[in-house]
Every structure is written in structure tokens, then in C-alpha cells.
Design a protein around this motif. Structure first.
Motif, mmCIF file in Angstrom:
data_model
loop_
_atom_site.group_PDB
_atom_site.id
_atom_site.type_symbol
_atom_site.label_atom_id
_atom_site.label_comp_id
_atom_site.label_asym_id
_atom_site.label_seq_id
_atom_site.Cartn_x
_atom_site.Cartn_y
_atom_site.Cartn_z
ATOM 1 N N ASP A 83 2.383 -9.352 7.767
ATOM 2 C CA ASP A 83 1.490 -8.194 7.664
ATOM 3 C C ASP A 83 1.884 -7.209 8.750
ATOM 4 O O ASP A 83 2.568 -7.569 9.713
ATOM 5 N N ALA A 84 1.487 -5.960 8.581
ATOM 6 C CA ALA A 84 1.964 -4.945 9.526
ATOM 7 C C ALA A 84 1.068 -3.723 9.506
ATOM 8 O O ALA A 84 0.402 -3.435 8.513
ATOM 9 N N LEU A 85 1.086 -3.020 10.634
ATOM 10 C CA LEU A 85 0.546 -1.661 10.651
ATOM 11 C C LEU A 85 1.743 -0.743 10.482
ATOM 12 O O LEU A 85 2.711 -0.825 11.257
ATOM 13 N N VAL A 86 1.699 0.096 9.471
ATOM 14 C CA VAL A 86 2.771 1.074 9.298
ATOM 15 C C VAL A 86 2.239 2.421 9.790
ATOM 16 O O VAL A 86 1.239 2.931 9.280
ATOM 17 N N VAL A 87 2.889 2.933 10.807
ATOM 18 C CA VAL A 87 2.412 4.132 11.492
ATOM 19 C C VAL A 87 3.387 5.264 11.183
ATOM 20 O O VAL A 87 4.579 5.158 11.495
ATOM 21 N N ARG A 88 2.886 6.321 10.548
ATOM 22 C CA ARG A 88 3.809 7.425 10.232
ATOM 23 C C ARG A 88 3.820 8.420 11.384
ATOM 24 O O ARG A 88 2.875 9.178 11.582
ATOM 25 N N ILE A 89 4.911 8.402 12.111
ATOM 26 C CA ILE A 89 5.029 9.263 13.279
ATOM 27 C C ILE A 89 5.413 10.680 12.837
ATOM 28 O O ILE A 89 4.842 11.659 13.294
ATOM 29 N N SER A 90 6.380 10.776 11.928
ATOM 30 C CA SER A 90 6.767 12.088 11.385
ATOM 31 C C SER A 90 7.308 11.845 9.981
ATOM 32 O O SER A 90 7.235 10.733 9.482
ATOM 33 N N ASP A 91 7.886 12.858 9.357
ATOM 34 C CA ASP A 91 8.283 12.710 7.949
ATOM 35 C C ASP A 91 9.146 11.478 7.721
ATOM 36 O O ASP A 91 8.905 10.719 6.794
ATOM 37 N N ASP A 92 10.182 11.327 8.553
ATOM 38 C CA ASP A 92 11.027 10.163 8.303
ATOM 39 C C ASP A 92 11.163 9.236 9.509
ATOM 40 O O ASP A 92 12.166 8.564 9.676
ATOM 41 N N VAL A 93 10.115 9.192 10.311
ATOM 42 C CA VAL A 93 10.060 8.198 11.393
ATOM 43 C C VAL A 93 8.740 7.426 11.282
ATOM 44 O O VAL A 93 7.661 8.024 11.277
ATOM 45 N N PHE A 94 8.874 6.118 11.170
ATOM 46 C CA PHE A 94 7.700 5.243 11.124
ATOM 47 C C PHE A 94 7.807 4.221 12.252
ATOM 48 O O PHE A 94 8.905 3.864 12.682
ATOM 49 N N LYS B 197 0.847 -1.206 0.000
ATOM 50 C CA LYS B 197 0.000 0.000 0.000
ATOM 51 C C LYS B 197 0.867 1.236 0.000
ATOM 52 O O LYS B 197 2.048 1.176 0.375
ATOM 53 N N ASN B 198 0.282 2.341 -0.379
ATOM 54 C CA ASN B 198 1.021 3.591 -0.319
ATOM 55 C C ASN B 198 1.130 4.016 1.146
ATOM 56 O O ASN B 198 0.125 4.346 1.765
ATOM 57 N N ILE B 199 2.341 4.007 1.664
ATOM 58 C CA ILE B 199 2.496 4.381 3.070
ATOM 59 C C ILE B 199 2.973 5.830 3.208
ATOM 60 O O ILE B 199 3.253 6.296 4.301
ATOM 61 N N ASP B 200 3.075 6.520 2.049
ATOM 62 C CA ASP B 200 3.631 7.882 2.051
ATOM 63 C C ASP B 200 2.526 8.915 2.281
ATOM 64 O O ASP B 200 2.418 9.900 1.553
ATOM 65 N N GLY B 201 1.684 8.664 3.277
ATOM 66 C CA GLY B 201 0.643 9.644 3.607
ATOM 67 C C GLY B 201 1.184 10.701 4.553
ATOM 68 O O GLY B 201 2.364 10.703 4.891
ATOM 69 N N GLU B 202 0.316 11.578 5.007
ATOM 70 C CA GLU B 202 0.708 12.619 5.971
ATOM 71 C C GLU B 202 1.218 11.976 7.260
ATOM 72 O O GLU B 202 0.717 10.912 7.642
ATOM 73 N N PRO B 203 2.157 12.620 7.955
ATOM 74 C CA PRO B 203 2.460 12.141 9.308
ATOM 75 C C PRO B 203 1.155 12.058 10.099
ATOM 76 O O PRO B 203 0.291 12.921 9.985
ATOM 77 N N GLY B 204 1.037 11.010 10.873
ATOM 78 C CA GLY B 204 -0.201 10.834 11.629
ATOM 79 C C GLY B 204 -1.101 9.748 11.058
ATOM 80 O O GLY B 204 -2.083 9.354 11.674
ATOM 81 N N THR B 205 -0.753 9.257 9.858
ATOM 82 C CA THR B 205 -1.620 8.217 9.269
ATOM 83 C C THR B 205 -1.105 6.822 9.614
ATOM 84 O O THR B 205 0.091 6.615 9.855
ATOM 85 N N ILE B 206 -2.032 5.888 9.615
ATOM 86 C CA ILE B 206 -1.716 4.477 9.877
ATOM 87 C C ILE B 206 -2.223 3.665 8.684
ATOM 88 O O ILE B 206 -3.309 3.922 8.170
ATOM 89 N N THR B 207 -1.422 2.702 8.257
ATOM 90 C CA THR B 207 -1.810 1.886 7.107
ATOM 91 C C THR B 207 -1.659 0.410 7.441
ATOM 92 O O THR B 207 -0.593 -0.002 7.909
ATOM 93 N N TYR B 208 -2.699 -0.369 7.206
ATOM 94 C CA TYR B 208 -2.556 -1.825 7.305
ATOM 95 C C TYR B 208 -2.062 -2.318 5.953
ATOM 96 O O TYR B 208 -2.679 -2.062 4.922
#
Ligand code: FAD
Length: 836
Positions: free
Chosen positions: A561-572, A537-548
């Protein structure tokens, strides 16, 4: 192709050479180095009696055994193969064992192995000398039998030599050469041999070879007694049949697991005047061996002198001998002709160790492998080396599956001995393991103890399953939430208190300790690139988004499988499944950095430094807003987003997700705040009826919500479409690993289906065969009681033609339980509760 050195010419090493050549690896690029003489190297294989019982609860292990059997059957010299298919008989002398054999019969059917539960008379027909008073029944698997392992080694050496493979005998590997984290060759007393890849198939010497490479190989070599009786007169004088003539045994291989014993015949080839009984015993104290004390490069090896053979300790065999005379009275007058303490390796979980070392590129292992699984393991390793993916899922076999705490010598020493003691025991899937325990405790542990937490161990963690403190609420449970009766096996290590915890989660609010769930921090300028390349999936959303999302293999199947959590621009944060995932991510990051140095990524396991509580239930918002001034409304904190906030002054990260299908948040804090956080939430929750809830309730709630568990319901053998998680793949995304293969995959022939049990109470636990129109067609992956829908729920792999509404049966300890393929999810299909 790359050059390969294989250390060890036991059954594993020579099979690896053979499987590589079979996959097109150039023979002349492969060198096998053996410290002993090639005609009898002196490792465990040289004296292995070769019993092959194929069936276990693990599909992968059983399929390794099936492949090994098939390969050995086809491996012929002078018209005689390397497998004597006598059949295997496991007997029960207790009702508990008979039930265990019934479960094993189920595994066999689930994995497609022909098997039969037989009564005592039928056992006696197969093995006329058994004590008829002791035997209650047995499991007969006609395709089991004896591997002629030492002979197979010789034939495979010949065959691979013809393909150009080089063999060096009487040559110990004494060093591993490496540069910049990559292996470059091996040293021997005479010379250095360069090589791109080194594969350690050193059997019980694995620990030592690992040390040469700086790689921890967590195996413990232990002694195991094997005895040949003097000639047994009752076995003589039978008419010669083809088995006996060529391969010196005729009766099925025999297991008497109630007493940790097994048996086989040893006849003199083509001459039936003398037949001995071979007795293998695990009925003795664990006798661990320090491999460093074993001779390297033995000067002299013969039948009775091998470095893997220790002097017999008769006092350890006394009981086994008496028990053997009871179960097989024909040996009353026999003595012991030859006895020895053989050595082979054990791991914490009984699985082998396969794969590349996480800290040394090009250094691979195939260790702790039985003869039974040898060719199957070799094939899997060769597949990894040639294609990057094995056709069987290897999650429970990979070298990288252990957590750091599970790699210490003390841990390996204790857990290896436990594995030895358990080798023939009846093991419940939810059993309490003994030592080592209490290795990883969340900061909530003291409070959980006060609440009567019942803990099971996983990956070193103590994980609460239920809290006895909630038992007092059983009386107030509404009728429709009352627990249903369970059979003794499924009730083992289960508490009805789980019903209370499930009820509270669905009707009020509950807090779950999810500290043990793996969380990896993926950060740095290359983080987006790395995760975009690896996920569906596209995980390059705004900081603050979560993607399964899914990580696929090159074959388009589900690596994890994973939850990818975007904490900030370059921290997941990547919430994934196990230690293999960490090793995989770290390796991928290293490769990326090598290719594009400024796109570096740091991967850190932040699981243990943090703690986490899931607050789930319709009243979760009431609780959280009473301890925090932040805004938890749907508008400002929508589903699948992440935010930093404060709870009574504690800095926390909140994830608006739910694994049980309720409103709620995962609250992650640095571990030092854990106790205060627990106390704050627990007391704030009391007016709302909050309870602490454990894994038992969690399992039931997640399964009725239709959430799959990676590793149980789906794994690297399945693609997302057959697993029913098409929503985790974004088909317009390009260039991720596995994409091309995924697009090429054929229409699914099988599917992961949701079953509900018709009678509303009969439980199953997983790995049972599923019958459709009277035939076994699939197997259960995971199962739990669906508390809200008030029925047991099971997920199962079934052929695609078995669809919703179809009636099936699940075979559970000898009974058939009627079930129906259901439309899913069974609970809250429109997600209204999670989104509320
Ligand atoms: P090995 O056969 O030990 O081969 C490893 C080789 O590596 C050795 O030949 C060694 O000399 C060489 N080596 C090590 N270090 C170096 C070095 N530094 N340089 C060069 N060479 C090196 N399994 C079953 O499936 N069924 C059974 O019934 C069964 N019964 C058993 C009974 C006994 C008494 C024992 C001891 C084991 C039994 N096993 C059985 C287990 C089985 O024998 C082993 O798991 C299997 O043989 C291991 O094969 P391997 O190739 O890994 O190891």
C-alpha cells in the motif's frame, strides 16, 4: 516455454526443476548443471542430517516446511517415502525456554500445525534417555521428523529426467552470459549454454555464482559441527518398528536449544545391532567461510570427502560434548565416531533469498534455504516464474528485501555471524540487535540522544521508540492515561513513557521522526501512465493531491500500500513500505520504457537524502504557524494535500496526512536542514506542551485508529475487501494490474478483524492463535495498547462468520486472554480530529 538453466543439484535445485515441470514447464527446456557427481553432488544436502522442525513465528516459513514435509512424505521408492515422521521434541531446561515453547505452541496452532506442550514425564516417555533432573517440559509436534534429503534428490532427479529435464554433472558453471541487462546463458569449461532464465541454487557457493553474474547475494557460509557418537548400547535391542526398519531412527528428533544442540538417531538400515546418536551443535564460535576458497568442480566426492565438509575442530565441540553427556547420560561411555564441520549459508534475518535479481533480468536465486523449507521455496519460485505471484507472501524472503547498506560484504559478514549465534536463541520481537548498528542516522539523532531516545534497528535505521526525557511527565499523567501493568515478556524493551507520548499527541502536540519511512520519487513523462496502471485509485489528480492506494498482484491481492503524492505534473512521491517496493517499481518502469520508449520513468529512493518529522496533535497548527508565514488553514491547506512552504527559512514539503488520527503535517526537508528544523519545531512547540514521541506511542495510536500496517496486518495473500480497506479501491477505475482478478474474487472466507482485550490490560504481541468456541480459527497480526480507548488492541485474521461482538480468546504464553471482536475504527470514526 522459455529455456531455464538451474545451477546446482542440491535439494533446492532439483525441487525447482520438479516444481517447474509440475506447473507445465517443458522438461526439455530445463537443464540442471551440477559441478559434482549427480549421485553425490557434495553440497550441504549430501550430508544434511535432515531434521525438520516446522514451526517458527513466520507463517510463510512454517508453511514452506509443511509443504516440504507433505511432498517428501509422498515421494516414495520401493514403498518407502523420503520423510520419517518421528515427531519433534523440543525440551526446556529453563523457565524462559518453557515460555518460549509455549509461544511456539501458539505459532503452531496459529499456522494450523498440531502441537502439544507436555510435562517432563511426558518428555521422558517420548525420549526415555533424557536426564529427568534437567527437563522442565517440552513441545511435541507429532508431524515433524527427518527428511531423507539425499535420497529425495535422487528420486527427484529420476522423476524430472523422465519428464525430459537435462542434467549435466561434474560440470561447473564458470560464467554467466548477459546482454543489455538480461541473462542469455551460462558458460562451462566445455561450452556455452544459452538460456532465457538462469536460477542460482548453488547453496553455499551462491556468493561466487552471484559474482559471475554481477549480482550481490548477501549470504554468509558458516561452519556448523555435526558428530556421530560410537554405537550407543542403551539404544540397542528395542523391538523393530516400521520407522526404525526403513529409516534408521525411531525416537523423535530432539532439540535442546538452551544449549544450542540437537539430536537424532542413526541406525543401520534393517539391522539394529548398531545405533549411533547424531549431535548437531551451534554451541561454538561462528566460523565464517570465504566461498571463493572452496574447491570448484571437485575431482572426488564420497561420504567423507565433500567440498561442504571441513575437518572437525574437536576443541570447538568440547563443551557441546560435555553438555550432551549431561542431558543424555546414556552416551557417558561413548566416543566420537565421526565428526565434521559442515557448511551452510546464513542471512541477516535467517530468511532465504528468493526471486529475480534487481539488476539482471532473467537471473533468479533460491539461496540460504534449509532442507526443511526446500520444496516450499522451490514451489514459491516456480509460481513466481509461471504466474508472477506466489501463493505465500514472500516479502521477508525476496532477494530485493535488503537496503543498499545491507548488501556490503562487511555487513553480510557481521550480520551472518550474528544470525548464526542467534539461531536457537529466544528472540523478542522488539529486541535490541547487536552489530551492525548506527548505520543510518537521521539528522535529528544528536538531539534524540540528548532526549534519552531508545532506538531499535530496522532496515539499517536507528528508530526511536521512546524518549526517556518524557519520564518526568509520568507524574503529571492524568489518571485515565496512566500506564497499565504488563507481563514481563510484553514489558521487555517497552517503556511506560510511551503513555506520556501518546497522551501528548492526543491532547497537545508531538513530533515524530519518520525519516526512515520509505519515500520514492517517481518522475518523468511516463510517471502518470505507470502509476495509473499499477494502482487501485485514480492518481491523476491536480498537482498537490495525495491518494492512499494499493498496488495489487495479478491475483488481485495486496502487493503493497502507498501514499501517492503528486508534487507536480510529472513528479510524484510514492510513500511505500520497503526495498522490495523500490525494486518492483524500477522493474515496472524498465518494462514500460521498453514498450513505449518516450514514456520513460525515473524511480529514485529519496528516503535517506531527506529527513521527515510528523507534527501531530490538536495543537499542531499553533506550532506550525508560529514558525512559518504560510497559510495552514483548513481552507487553503486541506486534508490529503501537499504543499511547499518555508519554516524559519528552510524549504520544506508538507503533507497534510496523519497516521495516528490527529491534525497535523508530515514535514519533509533535505537532510542538511534537519537539525535546524528539529530545533525550530521543538522550541516553538514548548509553549504548547510539545514532546518528541517515538514508535511505541505511534503503534498504539495508529492501531486504535484502525490503520493497517502492510506486512503485518495484510500482505500479498489478502485482497482489499477481506482486509477491510475497500475504500482504497476505486471500482470504476479500469485497467490496473489485478483489476480483473479482483473482480473475480469470491466472497471473503476470512476477514481482518479488530479485537479489544476484555480485561483492559493483558497484552499480546502478534502471531498468537485466536480461538472461537474453543477452536483455534485464526491469528493475531499486530497488537498494541490503545492508549485512548484504554485497552490492548489486536488485529486478527478470522473466519468471516466470526463477527462484531463475538467473544474470542487469544492464547498468549499458555494463557487464554478474553477478547471481543469490535466495530472499527475504535477512535474518531468520523475523522473529525484529522480534518479539524
Ligand atoms: P547444496 O546442497 O549445497 O547444493 C548446491 C549445489 O550447487 C551443490 O551440489 C554444488 O556442487 C552446486 N554448485 C555450486 N556452485 C556451482 C557451480 N558454479 N556450477 C555447478 N554447480 C554448482 N537443514 C535442515 O533443514 N535440517 C537439518 O537438520 C540440517 N542440518 C544440517 C547440518 C549440517 C552439518 C549442515 C552443513 C547443514 C544442515 N542443514 C540442515 C542445512 C541444509 O543442509 C542446507 O541448507 C541445504 O542442504 C541447502 O541445499 P541447497 O540445495 O541450497 O545447497
Amino acid at each position: 516455454s522459455k529455456t531455464v538453466v538451474i545451477i546446482g543439484a542440491g535439494i533446492v535445485g532439483v525441487n525447482v526443476a520438479d516444481e517447474l515441470v509440475a506447473r507445465g514447464w517443458r522438461g526439455k527446456d530445463v537443464t540442471v548443471i551440477e559441478q559434482g557427481p549427480l549421485n553425490m553432488p557434495g553440497g550441504s544436502t549430501s550430508h544434511a542430517p535432515g531434521l525438520v522442525f516446522k514451526t517458527t513465528p513466520s507463517k510463510t516459513m512454517s508453511m514452506f516446511a509443511v509443504y516440504t514435509m507433505e511432498k517428501l512424505l509422498g515421494l516414495k521408492k520401493d514403498g518407502v517415502s523420503c520423510f520419517n515422521q518421528l515427531g519433534g521434541l523440543e525440551i526446556a531446561t529453563t523457565p524462559e525456554r518453557l515460555d518460549e515453547l509455549r509461544r511456539k505452541h501458539g505459532y503452531a496452532l496459529a499456522w494450523g500445525i498440531d502441537a502439544h506442550i507436555i510435562n517432563a514425564d511426558e518428555c521422558l516417555k517420548l525420549w526415555p534417555h533424557l536426564n529427568s533432573k534437567a527437563v522442565l517440559g517440552g513441545l511435541h509436534i507429532p508431524s515433524d521428523g527427518l527428511a531423507l534429503a539425499a535420497r529425495a534428490v535422487q528420486i527427484l532427479i529420476e522423476r524430472t529426467k523422465k519428464a525430459g529435464v537435462n542434467y549435466l554433472e561434474s560440470t561447473p558453471v564458470t560464467g554467466i552470459k548477459k546482454t543489455n541487462g538480461r541473462v542469455t546463458g551460462v558458460t562451462t569449461p566445455r561450452r556455452t549454454i544459452s538460456s532465457d532464465i538462469v536460477i542460482c541454487c548453488a547453496g553455499l557457493w551462491g556468493v561466487e555464482v552471484g559474482k559471475l553474474a554481477g549480482v550481490t547475494i548477501p549470504i554468509l557460509p558458516l561452519e556448523h559441527q555435526y558428530v556421530k557418537t560410537t554405537s550407543v548400547s542403551a539404544l540397542r535391542g528395542r523391538p523393530v518398528n516400521k520407522h526404525m526398519n526403513a529409516m534408521n531412527a525411531e525416537y523423535p528428533i530432539l532439540r535442546y536449544q538452551d544449549r544450542d544442540l540437537y539430536y537424532r538417531e542413526h541406525g543401520e538400515q534393517a539391522r539394529l545391532s548398531r545405533i549411533w546418536l547424531g549431535i548437531g551443535s551451534y554451541h561454538h564460535r561462528p566460523m565464517p567461510i570465504d566461498a571463493a576458497t572452496l574447491e570448484l568442480g571437485p575431482k572426488h566426492v564420497d561420504e567423507k570427502h565433500m567440498p561442504s565438509r571441513r575437518d572437525f575442530t574437536p576443541e570447538d565441540f568440547d563443551e557441546a560434548w560435555a553438555l550432551s553427556k549431561e542431558i543424555l547420560p546414556m552416551i557417558q561411555d561413548c566416543g566420537i565416531e565421526d565428526g565434521f564441520n559442515g557448511i551452510f549459508s546464513f542471512t541477516r534475518d535467517g530468511g532465504p533469498l528468493i526471486g529475480e535479481a534487481p539488476n539482471l533480468e532473467g537471473f533468479w536465486v533460491a539461496e540460504a534455504v534449509w532442507v526443511t523449507h526446500s520444496a516450499g521455496v522451490a514451489k514459491a519460485l516456480a509460481e513466481l516464474l509461471t504466474t508472477g505471484v506466489s501463493s505465500l507472501d514472500l516479502a521477508n524472503c525476496l532477494l530485493t528485501r535488503f537496503e543498499e547498506v545491507q548488501l556490503s560484504p562487511a555487513y553480510t559478514h557481521a550480520s551472518g555471524q550474528q544470525s548464526f549465534a542467534e539461531v536457537y536463541q529466544i528472540l523478542h520481537p522488539y529486541r535490541q540487535t547487536s552489530a551492525p548498528r548506527d548505520l543510518r542516522l537521521s539528522p535529528f539523532y544528536p538531539r534524540q540522544k540528548e532526549l534519552g531516545g531508545i532506538f531499535l534497528e530496522n532496515a539499517g535505521w536507528e528508530r526511536p521508540y521512546t524518549y526517556e526525557a518524557n519520564a518526568k511527565l509520568l507524574r503529571s499523567l492524568p489518571k485515565e492515561w496512566q500506564p497499565v501493568d504488563r507481563d514481563a515478556w510484553s514489558a521487555m524493551n517497552y517503556s511506560n513513557v510511551a503513555s506520556v507520548e501518546a497522551w501528548k499527541t492526543r491532547t497537545a502536540v508531538a513530533m515524530y521522526d519518520i525519516s526512515a519511512f520509505h519515500r520514492f520519487e517517481v518522475s518523468g513523462p511516463g510517471a502518470v501512465r505507470l502509476l495509473q496502471r499499477l494502482t487501485t485509485k485514480n492518481i491523476d489528480g491536480e498537482p498537490g493531491t495525495i491518494t492512499y492506494t494499493l498496488f495489487l498482484t495479478e491475483r488481485g491481492t495486496i502487493r503493497t500500500d502507498a501514499l501517492v503524492v503528486r508534487i507536480s505534473d510529472d513528479v510524484f512521491w510514492v510513500k511505500a513500505n520497503n526495498a522490495n517496493d523500490l525494486a518492483f517499481l524500477q522493474k515496472a518502469a524498465r518494462h514500460q520504457q521498453k514498450q513505449i520508449p518516450n514514456q520513460w520513468v525515473s524511480i529514485r529512493d529519496i528516503t535517506g537524502g531527506n529527513c521527515a518529522i510528523s507534527l501531530w496533535g490538536p495543537l499542531a497548527r499553533e506550532v506550525i504557524t508560529s514558525v512559518s508565514a504560510d497559510d495552514f488553514s483548513n481552507k487553503s491547506f486541506p486534508f490529503y494535500t501537499v504543499k511547499k512552504a518555508n519554516i524559519i527559512g528552510i524549504p520544506v514539503t508538507l503533507l497534510r496526512v496523519s497516521e495516528v488520527g490527529e491534525l497535523g503535517w508530515e514535514i519533509v526537508a533535505s537532510a542538511e536542514y534537519g537539525l535546524r528544523l528539529w530545533d525550530a519545531l521543538y522550541s516553538a512547540g514548548q509553549p504548547h506542551g510539545l514532546v518528541a514521541a517515538g514508535r511505541s506511542a505511534y503503534d498504539g495510536l495508529r492501531i486504535e485508529k484502525g490503520f493497517r500496517t502492510w506486512g503485518a496486518d495484510m500482505d500479498s495473500e489478502h485482497d482489499p475487501f477481506e482486509a477491510g480497506i475497500d475504500h482504497a479501491v476505486q471500482l470504476d477505475k479500469k485497467g490496473f494490474v489485478g483489476e480483473a482478478a479482483l473482480r473475480r474474487r469470491a466472497k471473503p472466507a476470512k476477514r481482518l478483524r479488530c479485537l479489544t482485550v476484555d480485561d483492559g490490560h493483558s497484552m499480546v504481541l502478534g502471531h498468537e492463535p485466536v480461538f472461537h468456541e474453543g477452536k483455534p480459527v485464526g491469528y493475531v497480526t499486530s497488537a498494541a495498547f490503545g492508549y485512548t480507548i484504554r485497552k490492548p488492541v489486536a488485529y486478527a485474521w478470522l473466519p468471516s462468520h466470526v463477527g462484531e461482538g463475538d467473544a474470542v480468546e487469544i492464547q498468549y504464553i499458555g494463557t487464554k486472554i478474553k477478547a471481543t471482536v469490535a466495530a472499527e475504527p475504535l477512535f474518531d470514526p468520523d475523522m473529525s480530529r484529522s480534518l479539524s
